[in-house]
Design a protein around this motif. Sequence first.
Motif, PDB file in Angstrom:
ATOM      1  N   SER A  35     -18.020  78.821  61.008  1.00 39.50           N
ATOM      2  CA  SER A  35     -18.272  79.071  62.434  1.00 39.50           C
ATOM      3  C   SER A  35     -19.140  77.972  63.029  1.00 39.50           C
ATOM      4  O   SER A  35     -18.904  77.513  64.156  1.00 39.50           O
ATOM      5  CB  SER A  35     -18.951  80.430  62.616  1.00 39.50           C
ATOM      6  N   ILE A  36     -20.145  77.527  62.278  1.00 45.32           N
ATOM      7  CA  ILE A  36     -21.010  76.452  62.753  1.00 45.32           C
ATOM      8  C   ILE A  36     -20.213  75.165  62.937  1.00 45.32           C
ATOM      9  O   ILE A  36     -20.304  74.481  63.966  1.00 45.32           O
ATOM     10  CB  ILE A  36     -22.180  76.229  61.781  1.00 45.32           C
ATOM     11  N   LEU A  37     -19.409  74.827  61.932  1.00 44.10           N
ATOM     12  CA  LEU A  37     -18.657  73.569  61.980  1.00 44.10           C
ATOM     13  C   LEU A  37     -17.615  73.570  63.091  1.00 44.10           C
ATOM     14  O   LEU A  37     -17.523  72.612  63.875  1.00 44.10           O
ATOM     15  CB  LEU A  37     -17.985  73.327  60.630  1.00 44.10           C
ATOM     16  N   PHE A 135     -15.533  65.897  57.489  1.00 49.86           N
ATOM     17  CA  PHE A 135     -14.914  65.244  56.339  1.00 49.86           C
ATOM     18  C   PHE A 135     -15.976  64.614  55.437  1.00 49.86           C
ATOM     19  O   PHE A 135     -15.913  64.723  54.213  1.00 49.86           O
ATOM     20  CB  PHE A 135     -13.925  64.187  56.832  1.00 49.86           C
ATOM     21  N   TYR A 136     -16.973  63.956  56.039  1.00 46.16           N
ATOM     22  CA  TYR A 136     -18.043  63.347  55.249  1.00 46.16           C
ATOM     23  C   TYR A 136     -18.751  64.384  54.381  1.00 46.16           C
ATOM     24  O   TYR A 136     -19.058  64.144  53.210  1.00 46.16           O
ATOM     25  CB  TYR A 136     -19.074  62.680  56.170  1.00 46.16           C
ATOM     26  N   ILE A 139     -16.856  65.643  51.337  1.00 50.10           N
ATOM     27  CA  ILE A 139     -16.968  64.687  50.228  1.00 50.10           C
ATOM     28  C   ILE A 139     -18.283  64.909  49.486  1.00 50.10           C
ATOM     29  O   ILE A 139     -18.331  64.908  48.249  1.00 50.10           O
ATOM     30  CB  ILE A 139     -16.872  63.242  50.751  1.00 50.10           C
ATOM     31  N   ASN A 140     -19.377  65.091  50.244  1.00 49.53           N
ATOM     32  CA  ASN A 140     -20.678  65.349  49.626  1.00 49.53           C
ATOM     33  C   ASN A 140     -20.631  66.576  48.726  1.00 49.53           C
ATOM     34  O   ASN A 140     -21.121  66.555  47.585  1.00 49.53           O
ATOM     35  CB  ASN A 140     -21.734  65.555  50.717  1.00 49.53           C
ATOM     36  N   TYR A 141     -20.056  67.647  49.249  1.00 50.44           N
ATOM     37  CA  TYR A 141     -20.013  68.894  48.491  1.00 50.44           C
ATOM     38  C   TYR A 141     -19.149  68.745  47.245  1.00 50.44           C
ATOM     39  O   TYR A 141     -19.474  69.278  46.179  1.00 50.44           O
ATOM     40  CB  TYR A 141     -19.478  70.022  49.377  1.00 50.44           C
TER      41      TYR A 141
END
Length: 413
Positions: A35-37, A135-136, A139-141
Amino acid sequence: MASISNITHPIDKPEWNSKPAWKLPGWAEPLIVASILFGAMYFTRRRNYSILGRRKTLYNSTLDDPDSARSSDELLPTYDPENEDDPQDPVDASKGLPKSRRCCGTTVYTPNTSRFKDHFHSRIFQKFPFLIEMFYWIINYAFYRMTSIASQHIFSETGIWDVAKGHGIAVLEFEQVSWLSFLFPIRERSVQQWFMHGHQDALTFLNRTYALIHIPGTVGFIAWYYYIAPSHPTFATVRRTMTLTNFLAFVTFIFYPCMPPRLLPKEYGFLDSVRHDDAQSVWQSGKYVNTLAAMPSMHFGYAFCIGSTLLYHSTLFRRNLERNEVRKNKFWKMFFVVVGFGYPALILTTIVATANHYWLDAMVATCFVVLAFFCNKVFFVFIPLEDWFLWIIRAEKPIPSTGERFRELGGRL
Protein backbone atom coordinates in the motif's frame (compact mmCIF):
# COMPACT_ATOMS: atom_id res chain seq x y z
CA MET A 1 40.71 -12.12 27.65
CA ALA A 2 38.83 -12.33 30.92
CA SER A 3 37.07 -15.43 32.12
CA ILE A 4 33.68 -16.26 30.67
CA SER A 5 32.22 -16.06 34.18
CA ASN A 6 32.51 -12.27 33.99
CA ILE A 7 29.75 -12.08 31.39
CA THR A 8 27.48 -14.92 32.51
CA HIS A 9 24.80 -14.88 35.18
CA PRO A 10 23.04 -17.46 37.35
CA ILE A 11 20.28 -19.16 35.41
CA ASP A 12 17.05 -17.76 36.77
CA LYS A 13 13.73 -18.23 35.06
CA PRO A 14 12.46 -14.70 34.40
CA GLU A 15 9.03 -13.68 35.52
CA TRP A 16 6.84 -12.51 32.68
CA ASN A 17 3.46 -11.15 33.63
CA SER A 18 2.29 -9.53 30.43
CA LYS A 19 0.12 -11.49 28.04
CA PRO A 20 1.40 -12.16 24.53
CA ALA A 21 0.48 -9.31 22.21
CA TRP A 22 -2.08 -9.78 19.48
CA LYS A 23 -0.38 -11.32 16.46
CA LEU A 24 -0.67 -9.40 13.22
CA PRO A 25 -1.95 -11.65 10.39
CA GLY A 26 0.78 -12.82 8.03
CA TRP A 27 -0.79 -11.04 5.08
CA ALA A 28 -1.01 -7.68 6.87
CA GLU A 29 2.66 -6.62 6.64
CA PRO A 30 3.02 -7.28 2.89
CA LEU A 31 -0.27 -5.44 2.40
CA ILE A 32 1.01 -2.44 4.39
CA VAL A 33 4.25 -2.29 2.43
CA ALA A 34 2.48 -2.75 -0.93
CA SER A 35 0.00 0.00 0.00
CA ILE A 36 2.86 2.38 0.81
CA LEU A 37 4.69 1.64 -2.44
CA PHE A 38 1.69 1.83 -4.75
CA GLY A 39 0.39 4.85 -2.88
CA ALA A 40 3.71 6.60 -3.49
CA MET A 41 3.63 5.51 -7.12
CA TYR A 42 0.19 7.11 -7.48
CA PHE A 43 0.89 10.37 -5.64
CA THR A 44 4.17 10.95 -7.50
CA ARG A 45 2.73 10.11 -10.90
CA ARG A 46 3.20 12.53 -13.78
CA ARG A 47 -0.22 14.15 -14.09
CA ASN A 48 0.09 15.83 -17.48
CA TYR A 49 1.47 12.77 -19.24
CA SER A 50 -0.62 10.16 -21.05
CA ILE A 51 0.50 6.55 -21.26
CA LEU A 52 -1.62 5.93 -24.33
CA GLY A 53 -0.59 9.13 -26.08
CA ARG A 54 1.74 8.96 -29.04
CA ARG A 55 3.01 12.50 -29.13
CA LYS A 56 6.66 12.80 -30.09
CA THR A 57 7.24 15.89 -27.97
CA LEU A 58 9.43 15.56 -24.89
CA TYR A 59 8.05 15.95 -21.41
CA ASN A 60 8.64 19.40 -19.93
CA SER A 61 8.15 20.01 -16.22
CA THR A 62 6.51 23.29 -15.28
CA LEU A 63 8.58 23.32 -12.10
CA ASP A 64 12.11 23.38 -13.45
CA ASP A 65 14.09 25.96 -15.30
CA PRO A 66 14.35 25.48 -19.07
CA ASP A 67 18.04 24.63 -18.76
CA SER A 68 17.60 22.18 -15.89
CA ALA A 69 18.81 18.72 -16.92
CA ARG A 70 16.82 15.91 -15.37
CA SER A 71 17.28 12.79 -17.44
CA SER A 72 18.98 11.50 -20.53
CA ASP A 73 15.66 11.24 -22.36
CA GLU A 74 15.16 15.00 -22.18
CA LEU A 75 18.24 15.52 -24.38
CA LEU A 76 18.84 19.02 -23.08
CA PRO A 77 22.24 20.67 -23.46
CA THR A 78 23.10 21.30 -19.82
CA TYR A 79 24.46 18.39 -17.77
CA ASP A 80 23.99 18.41 -14.01
CA PRO A 81 26.95 16.46 -12.62
CA GLU A 82 25.03 15.73 -9.43
CA ASN A 83 22.27 13.95 -11.32
CA GLU A 84 23.32 10.41 -12.21
CA ASP A 85 20.46 10.16 -14.68
CA ASP A 86 21.81 12.64 -17.17
CA PRO A 87 25.28 12.33 -18.76
CA GLN A 88 24.20 12.53 -22.41
CA ASP A 89 25.29 14.81 -25.19
CA PRO A 90 22.22 16.30 -26.95
CA VAL A 91 23.71 16.20 -30.44
CA ASP A 92 24.70 12.55 -30.12
CA ALA A 93 21.31 11.74 -28.65
CA SER A 94 19.45 13.39 -31.49
CA LYS A 95 21.39 11.19 -33.91
CA GLY A 96 20.90 8.04 -31.88
CA LEU A 97 24.63 7.78 -31.19
CA PRO A 98 25.90 5.85 -28.14
CA LYS A 99 25.92 7.48 -24.72
CA SER A 100 29.29 8.52 -23.37
CA ARG A 101 29.79 7.53 -19.73
CA ARG A 102 32.78 8.10 -17.44
CA CYS A 103 33.58 4.95 -15.46
CA CYS A 104 36.68 4.32 -13.33
CA GLY A 105 38.63 7.06 -15.07
CA THR A 106 37.83 5.89 -18.57
CA THR A 107 35.13 6.62 -21.14
CA VAL A 108 32.57 3.90 -21.79
CA TYR A 109 30.09 4.02 -24.66
CA THR A 110 26.69 2.49 -24.05
CA PRO A 111 23.54 2.12 -26.21
CA ASN A 112 21.27 5.11 -26.60
CA THR A 113 17.84 4.09 -25.32
CA SER A 114 16.05 7.32 -26.27
CA ARG A 115 14.65 5.59 -29.35
CA PHE A 116 12.51 3.45 -27.00
CA LYS A 117 10.85 6.36 -25.19
CA ASP A 118 7.52 5.78 -26.94
CA HIS A 119 7.36 2.08 -26.17
CA PHE A 120 4.42 1.23 -23.96
CA HIS A 121 6.45 0.09 -20.93
CA SER A 122 8.67 3.18 -21.26
CA ARG A 123 5.57 5.35 -21.10
CA ILE A 124 4.41 3.50 -17.99
CA PHE A 125 7.75 4.30 -16.36
CA GLN A 126 7.43 7.91 -17.46
CA LYS A 127 3.94 8.13 -15.98
CA PHE A 128 4.99 6.44 -12.72
CA PRO A 129 8.72 7.19 -12.17
CA PHE A 130 8.60 5.79 -8.63
CA LEU A 131 8.48 2.31 -10.19
CA ILE A 132 12.25 2.62 -10.65
CA GLU A 133 12.71 3.16 -6.91
CA MET A 134 10.55 0.11 -6.20
CA PHE A 135 12.79 -1.92 -8.51
CA TYR A 136 15.93 -0.77 -6.67
CA TRP A 137 14.56 -1.92 -3.31
CA ILE A 138 13.42 -5.27 -4.67
CA ILE A 139 17.06 -5.86 -5.67
CA ASN A 140 18.15 -4.91 -2.13
CA TYR A 141 15.71 -7.34 -0.57
CA ALA A 142 16.79 -10.12 -2.92
CA PHE A 143 20.45 -9.63 -1.93
CA TYR A 144 19.49 -9.78 1.74
CA ARG A 145 17.68 -13.06 1.18
CA MET A 146 20.88 -14.47 -0.33
CA THR A 147 23.06 -13.67 2.72
CA SER A 148 21.70 -16.60 4.72
CA ILE A 149 22.38 -19.08 1.92
CA ALA A 150 25.89 -17.73 1.29
CA SER A 151 26.83 -17.69 4.97
CA GLN A 152 25.56 -21.21 5.58
CA HIS A 153 27.58 -22.44 2.60
CA ILE A 154 30.80 -20.78 3.80
CA PHE A 155 30.48 -22.15 7.34
CA SER A 156 28.93 -25.49 6.41
CA GLU A 157 31.88 -27.50 7.75
CA THR A 158 32.38 -25.66 11.04
CA GLY A 159 28.65 -25.18 11.73
CA ILE A 160 27.26 -21.69 11.34
CA TRP A 161 25.27 -21.83 14.60
CA ASP A 162 28.39 -22.43 16.70
CA VAL A 163 30.35 -19.83 14.77
CA ALA A 164 27.60 -17.24 15.25
CA LYS A 165 27.36 -18.06 18.97
CA GLY A 166 31.10 -17.60 19.33
CA HIS A 167 30.92 -14.22 17.59
CA GLY A 168 28.04 -13.11 19.82
CA ILE A 169 29.98 -14.04 22.95
CA ALA A 170 33.05 -12.27 21.56
CA VAL A 171 30.99 -9.09 21.14
CA LEU A 172 29.88 -9.27 24.78
CA GLU A 173 33.46 -9.80 25.93
CA PHE A 174 34.65 -6.86 23.85
CA GLU A 175 32.02 -4.60 25.37
CA GLN A 176 32.40 -5.70 28.96
CA VAL A 177 36.01 -6.77 29.62
CA SER A 178 38.19 -5.26 26.87
CA TRP A 179 40.19 -2.05 27.25
CA LEU A 180 37.40 -0.26 25.35
CA SER A 181 34.71 -1.34 27.81
CA PHE A 182 34.41 2.28 28.99
CA LEU A 183 32.52 2.98 25.75
CA PHE A 184 29.73 0.68 26.96
CA PRO A 185 28.90 1.75 30.55
CA ILE A 186 25.41 0.20 30.48
CA ARG A 187 25.07 -3.48 29.71
CA GLU A 188 22.40 -4.81 27.38
CA ARG A 189 21.15 -7.20 30.05
CA SER A 190 20.65 -4.31 32.48
CA VAL A 191 18.45 -2.52 29.96
CA GLN A 192 16.28 -5.58 29.38
CA GLN A 193 16.06 -6.31 33.10
CA TRP A 194 14.82 -2.77 33.76
CA PHE A 195 11.94 -3.38 31.38
CA MET A 196 11.37 -6.87 32.83
CA HIS A 197 10.84 -5.51 36.34
CA GLY A 198 7.85 -3.23 36.36
CA HIS A 199 7.82 -2.14 32.70
CA GLN A 200 6.79 -5.27 30.83
CA ASP A 201 3.98 -3.56 28.96
CA ALA A 202 6.56 -1.15 27.57
CA LEU A 203 8.71 -4.11 26.52
CA THR A 204 5.72 -5.62 24.73
CA PHE A 205 5.34 -2.32 22.90
CA LEU A 206 9.03 -2.40 21.94
CA ASN A 207 8.70 -5.99 20.71
CA ARG A 208 5.91 -4.87 18.40
CA THR A 209 7.94 -1.82 17.38
CA TYR A 210 10.88 -4.03 16.44
CA ALA A 211 8.70 -6.25 14.29
CA LEU A 212 6.54 -3.68 12.52
CA ILE A 213 8.52 -0.48 12.07
CA HIS A 214 11.72 -1.63 10.35
CA ILE A 215 10.46 -2.51 6.86
CA PRO A 216 7.21 -0.47 6.64
CA GLY A 217 8.89 2.50 8.33
CA THR A 218 11.88 2.50 6.00
CA VAL A 219 9.76 1.99 2.89
CA GLY A 220 7.41 4.72 4.10
CA PHE A 221 10.36 7.08 4.56
CA ILE A 222 11.63 6.43 1.03
CA ALA A 223 8.15 7.07 -0.38
CA TRP A 224 7.69 10.24 1.70
CA TYR A 225 11.11 11.65 0.84
CA TYR A 226 10.65 11.00 -2.88
CA TYR A 227 7.46 13.04 -2.64
CA ILE A 228 8.91 15.89 -0.60
CA ALA A 229 12.67 16.06 -1.30
CA PRO A 230 13.86 19.45 -2.60
CA SER A 231 15.58 17.81 -5.60
CA HIS A 232 16.20 14.43 -7.13
CA PRO A 233 20.00 14.59 -6.54
CA THR A 234 19.35 15.07 -2.82
CA PHE A 235 16.93 12.16 -2.73
CA ALA A 236 19.32 10.00 -4.78
CA THR A 237 22.15 10.71 -2.32
CA VAL A 238 19.99 9.40 0.54
CA ARG A 239 18.89 6.38 -1.48
CA ARG A 240 22.46 5.52 -2.53
CA THR A 241 23.67 5.95 1.06
CA MET A 242 21.06 3.53 2.37
CA THR A 243 21.78 1.08 -0.45
CA LEU A 244 25.54 1.10 0.12
CA THR A 245 24.93 0.69 3.85
CA ASN A 246 22.86 -2.37 2.95
CA PHE A 247 25.63 -3.93 0.91
CA LEU A 248 28.29 -3.26 3.56
CA ALA A 249 26.00 -4.93 6.09
CA PHE A 250 25.23 -7.84 3.76
CA VAL A 251 28.93 -8.62 3.35
CA THR A 252 29.31 -8.57 7.13
CA PHE A 253 26.30 -10.86 7.54
CA ILE A 254 27.91 -13.39 5.21
CA PHE A 255 31.44 -13.45 6.65
CA TYR A 256 30.70 -12.60 10.29
CA PRO A 257 27.49 -14.37 11.32
CA CYS A 258 26.59 -13.17 14.79
CA MET A 259 23.98 -14.55 17.14
CA PRO A 260 21.70 -11.94 18.71
CA PRO A 261 21.68 -11.81 22.53
CA ARG A 262 18.19 -13.35 22.78
CA LEU A 263 19.44 -16.57 21.13
CA LEU A 264 22.53 -17.00 23.32
CA PRO A 265 22.52 -19.75 25.96
CA LYS A 266 20.46 -18.94 29.06
CA GLU A 267 23.51 -18.37 31.27
CA TYR A 268 24.10 -15.04 29.54
CA GLY A 269 20.93 -13.71 31.08
CA PHE A 270 18.84 -12.64 28.08
CA LEU A 271 15.17 -13.33 27.49
CA ASP A 272 13.72 -13.95 24.03
CA SER A 273 10.79 -11.60 24.60
CA VAL A 274 10.17 -11.34 20.85
CA ARG A 275 9.08 -14.97 20.64
CA HIS A 276 7.12 -14.71 23.88
CA ASP A 277 5.06 -11.88 22.42
CA ASP A 278 4.83 -13.67 19.07
CA ALA A 279 6.15 -10.44 17.60
CA GLN A 280 8.30 -11.75 14.79
CA SER A 281 7.86 -9.97 11.50
CA VAL A 282 6.89 -11.88 8.38
CA TRP A 283 9.89 -10.21 6.72
CA GLN A 284 12.19 -11.67 9.39
CA SER A 285 11.01 -15.25 9.37
CA GLY A 286 11.05 -18.04 6.85
CA LYS A 287 13.60 -20.22 5.10
CA TYR A 288 15.81 -17.52 3.62
CA VAL A 289 15.84 -15.05 6.52
CA ASN A 290 19.20 -14.67 8.22
CA THR A 291 18.50 -14.94 11.95
CA LEU A 292 22.24 -14.83 12.68
CA ALA A 293 22.74 -11.32 11.32
CA ALA A 294 23.01 -9.25 14.49
CA MET A 295 26.18 -7.45 13.36
CA PRO A 296 25.57 -4.72 12.31
CA SER A 297 22.05 -3.63 13.25
CA MET A 298 20.28 -2.52 10.10
CA HIS A 299 17.34 -1.47 12.26
CA PHE A 300 19.57 1.21 13.75
CA GLY A 301 21.47 1.85 10.50
CA TYR A 302 18.26 2.78 8.71
CA ALA A 303 17.04 4.77 11.71
CA PHE A 304 20.29 6.75 11.88
CA CYS A 305 20.15 7.52 8.15
CA ILE A 306 16.49 8.55 8.39
CA GLY A 307 17.15 10.69 11.45
CA SER A 308 20.08 12.45 9.77
CA THR A 309 17.95 13.15 6.70
CA LEU A 310 15.18 14.63 8.83
CA LEU A 311 17.68 16.90 10.56
CA TYR A 312 18.92 18.07 7.16
CA HIS A 313 15.35 18.52 5.96
CA SER A 314 14.51 20.69 8.97
CA THR A 315 16.82 23.41 7.48
CA LEU A 316 17.74 24.35 11.07
CA PHE A 317 21.38 23.30 10.69
CA ARG A 318 22.17 24.89 7.32
CA ARG A 319 22.17 28.43 6.07
CA ASN A 320 21.65 27.89 2.35
CA LEU A 321 18.55 26.32 0.83
CA GLU A 322 18.35 24.30 -2.34
CA ARG A 323 16.60 25.67 -5.38
CA ASN A 324 12.81 25.28 -5.06
CA GLU A 325 13.17 24.71 -1.31
CA VAL A 326 11.25 26.81 1.22
CA ARG A 327 12.53 27.33 4.76
CA LYS A 328 10.27 25.71 7.36
CA ASN A 329 8.49 27.65 10.08
CA LYS A 330 9.46 27.12 13.73
CA PHE A 331 6.92 24.38 14.34
CA TRP A 332 8.08 22.19 11.46
CA LYS A 333 11.73 22.83 12.21
CA MET A 334 11.26 21.55 15.74
CA PHE A 335 9.06 18.69 14.53
CA PHE A 336 11.75 17.36 12.20
CA VAL A 337 14.47 17.89 14.82
CA VAL A 338 12.51 16.03 17.50
CA VAL A 339 11.70 13.13 15.17
CA GLY A 340 15.24 13.22 13.74
CA PHE A 341 16.70 12.59 17.19
CA GLY A 342 13.77 10.67 18.66
CA TYR A 343 13.36 7.99 16.02
CA PRO A 344 16.96 6.66 16.21
CA ALA A 345 16.74 6.84 20.02
CA LEU A 346 13.53 4.77 19.98
CA ILE A 347 15.04 2.16 17.66
CA LEU A 348 18.26 1.97 19.72
CA THR A 349 16.23 1.39 22.88
CA THR A 350 14.13 -1.19 21.06
CA ILE A 351 16.95 -3.31 19.66
CA VAL A 352 18.77 -3.45 23.01
CA ALA A 353 15.74 -3.93 25.29
CA THR A 354 14.41 -6.77 23.13
CA ALA A 355 17.89 -8.39 23.09
CA ASN A 356 18.00 -8.40 19.32
CA HIS A 357 21.27 -6.48 19.10
CA TYR A 358 24.33 -5.43 21.04
CA TRP A 359 25.47 -1.83 21.53
CA LEU A 360 28.38 -2.60 19.22
CA ASP A 361 25.95 -3.55 16.45
CA ALA A 362 24.50 -0.04 16.49
CA MET A 363 27.95 1.52 16.63
CA VAL A 364 29.15 -0.42 13.58
CA ALA A 365 25.92 0.40 11.73
CA THR A 366 26.52 4.12 12.40
CA CYS A 367 30.04 3.85 11.00
CA PHE A 368 28.70 2.06 7.92
CA VAL A 369 26.16 4.84 7.28
CA VAL A 370 28.86 7.54 7.57
CA LEU A 371 31.18 5.60 5.25
CA ALA A 372 28.34 5.00 2.79
CA PHE A 373 27.45 8.69 2.74
CA PHE A 374 30.96 9.73 1.74
CA CYS A 375 31.35 6.88 -0.76
CA ASN A 376 27.81 6.66 -2.16
CA LYS A 377 28.80 7.79 -5.65
CA VAL A 378 30.58 4.48 -6.12
CA PHE A 379 27.28 3.29 -7.55
CA PHE A 380 27.88 5.50 -10.60
CA VAL A 381 30.04 2.66 -11.95
CA PHE A 382 26.83 0.68 -12.49
CA ILE A 383 25.27 3.28 -14.80
CA PRO A 384 26.72 1.61 -17.93
CA LEU A 385 25.17 -1.69 -16.80
CA GLU A 386 21.86 0.09 -16.33
CA ASP A 387 22.12 1.47 -19.87
CA TRP A 388 22.67 -2.01 -21.24
CA PHE A 389 19.81 -3.46 -19.18
CA LEU A 390 17.44 -0.78 -20.47
CA TRP A 391 18.63 -1.52 -24.00
CA ILE A 392 17.89 -5.23 -23.54
CA ILE A 393 14.35 -4.59 -22.32
CA ARG A 394 13.90 -1.82 -24.92
CA ALA A 395 12.96 0.87 -22.41
CA GLU A 396 14.03 4.43 -21.63
CA LYS A 397 14.67 5.52 -18.06
CA PRO A 398 12.00 7.97 -16.88
CA ILE A 399 12.55 11.54 -15.80
CA PRO A 400 12.33 11.62 -11.98
CA SER A 401 9.28 13.36 -10.56
CA THR A 402 10.91 13.88 -7.16
CA GLY A 403 9.19 16.65 -5.22
CA GLU A 404 7.12 17.87 -8.18
CA ARG A 405 3.69 17.39 -6.64
CA PHE A 406 4.82 18.87 -3.33
CA ARG A 407 6.19 21.98 -5.07
CA GLU A 408 3.00 22.27 -7.12
CA LEU A 409 1.16 22.59 -3.82
CA GLY A 410 3.42 25.45 -2.76
CA GLY A 411 6.25 23.55 -1.12
CA ARG A 412 5.15 24.57 2.36
CA LEU A 413 4.35 22.52 5.42
